[in-house]
Design a protein around this motif. Structure first.
Motif, short mmCIF file in Angstrom:
data_model
loop_
_atom_site.label_atom_id
_atom_site.label_comp_id
_atom_site.label_asym_id
_atom_site.label_seq_id
_atom_site.Cartn_x
_atom_site.Cartn_y
_atom_site.Cartn_z
N GLU A 1 8.00 0.90 1.22
CA GLU A 1 8.91 1.92 1.14
C GLU A 1 9.91 1.65 1.03
O GLU A 1 11.11 2.06 0.55
CB GLU A 1 8.67 1.47 2.80
N ILE A 2 10.47 -0.12 1.26
CA ILE A 2 11.64 -0.44 0.72
C ILE A 2 12.50 -0.82 -1.35
O ILE A 2 13.50 -0.68 -1.67
CB ILE A 2 12.67 -1.71 1.30
N GLU B 1 3.10 -2.86 4.37
CA GLU B 1 4.21 -1.19 3.93
C GLU B 1 5.50 -1.00 3.20
O GLU B 1 6.37 -0.52 3.09
CB GLU B 1 3.88 -0.76 5.81
N LEU B 2 5.85 -2.00 4.70
CA LEU B 2 8.06 -2.45 4.03
C LEU B 2 8.17 -2.24 2.29
O LEU B 2 9.32 -2.12 1.69
CB LEU B 2 8.16 -3.63 4.67
N SER C 1 18.76 -5.16 3.14
CA SER C 1 18.18 -4.77 1.88
C SER C 1 17.94 -5.53 1.06
O SER C 1 18.32 -4.75 -0.21
CB SER C 1 19.15 -3.33 1.74
N LYS D 1 10.58 0.14 12.63
CA LYS D 1 10.51 -0.11 11.92
C LYS D 1 9.38 -1.24 11.39
O LYS D 1 8.58 -1.09 10.52
CB LYS D 1 11.63 -0.57 10.52
N VAL D 2 9.67 -2.21 12.35
CA VAL D 2 9.08 -3.86 12.39
C VAL D 2 7.76 -3.45 13.42
O VAL D 2 7.26 -4.29 13.92
CB VAL D 2 9.09 -5.14 12.08
N GLU E 1 16.34 1.19 15.01
CA GLU E 1 16.02 1.40 13.49
C GLU E 1 14.87 0.71 12.49
O GLU E 1 14.31 0.42 12.87
CB GLU E 1 16.67 2.16 12.50
N LEU E 2 15.59 -0.64 13.21
CA LEU E 2 15.00 -1.55 12.04
C LEU E 2 13.51 -2.28 13.14
O LEU E 2 12.79 -2.71 12.74
CB LEU E 2 16.07 -2.93 12.20
N ALA F 1 12.24 -7.86 10.44
CA ALA F 1 13.36 -6.72 11.01
C ALA F 1 14.36 -7.68 10.16
O ALA F 1 16.01 -6.91 9.36
CB ALA F 1 13.45 -6.53 11.54
N SER G 1 17.22 -6.59 7.10
CA SER G 1 18.17 -5.80 7.45
C SER G 1 19.37 -5.42 6.24
O SER G 1 19.99 -5.02 6.32
CB SER G 1 18.61 -7.02 8.20
N TYR H 1 21.86 0.24 14.14
CA TYR H 1 20.30 0.50 14.05
C TYR H 1 19.86 -0.73 13.57
O TYR H 1 18.46 -0.94 13.09
CB TYR H 1 21.50 -1.27 11.95
#
Length: 165
Positions: free
Chosen positions: A95-96, A91-92, A64, A32-33, A28-29, A58, A62, A25
């Protein structure tokens, strides 16, 4: 602390993942950044200011969150890196599906990031408006002063707000 330890701390504090899942994870974070997962083993002092800001982002996403408070997130960054960080935050956000409270003295950045803007002076709210409205028709003298301090690098840009009819 390594980048891995910094990012995993809130995940562990909220018991979001098992110990076996955390490293994947964190990787992945980091991706993502805009960073490589291998960077998780490094230390913050080994990174540039923009990279450190990406690590902080990030960590903040983490768990959410639905809301992140960004207090001067681009103030110590050069203009090109500021733009990258602002684009990443947008973007985040999309997306989130989260929101930001964005605190800054840089009104160009605030305008770019915000739907609604609240101007404070000496700890008091002096003006609140939708971003476009505030920039087109600033009402408070402090708001006008802030707008006048924005460098005008674009020859196509409108005159300073106080010159508008």
């Amino acid at each position: 602390m390594t980048v891995r330890d910094i990012i995993k701390e809130p995940i562990e504090a909220h018991n979001l993942l098992s110990k076996d899942e955390i490293d994947d994870y964190v990787g992945e974070l980091l991706m993502k950044v805009g960073m490589y997962p291998e960077y998780a083993q490094r230390y913050p002092h080994e990174f540039s200011g923009g990279q450190r800001q990406r690590i902080a982002i990030a960590r903040s996403i983490s768990v959410s969150p639905r809301l992140i408070i960004c207090d001067e997130p681009t103030s110590a960054l050069d203009v090109s890196v500021q733009s990258q960080i602002i684009n990443l935050l947008q973007e985040l956000r999309d997306e989130i599906k989260m929101s930001y409270i964005f605190i800054s003295h840089n009104l160009d950045v605030v305008h770019h990031m915000s739907d609604k803007i609240m101007v404070m002076y000496l700890g008091n709210v002096v003006e609140t408006a939708r971003a476009k409205e505030l920039f087109d028709y600033p009402a408070h003298p402090y708001t006008k002063a802030l707008m006048a301090s924005i460098p005008n690098w674009d020859p196509q840009r409108k005159e300073a707000p106080e010159h508008q009819a």
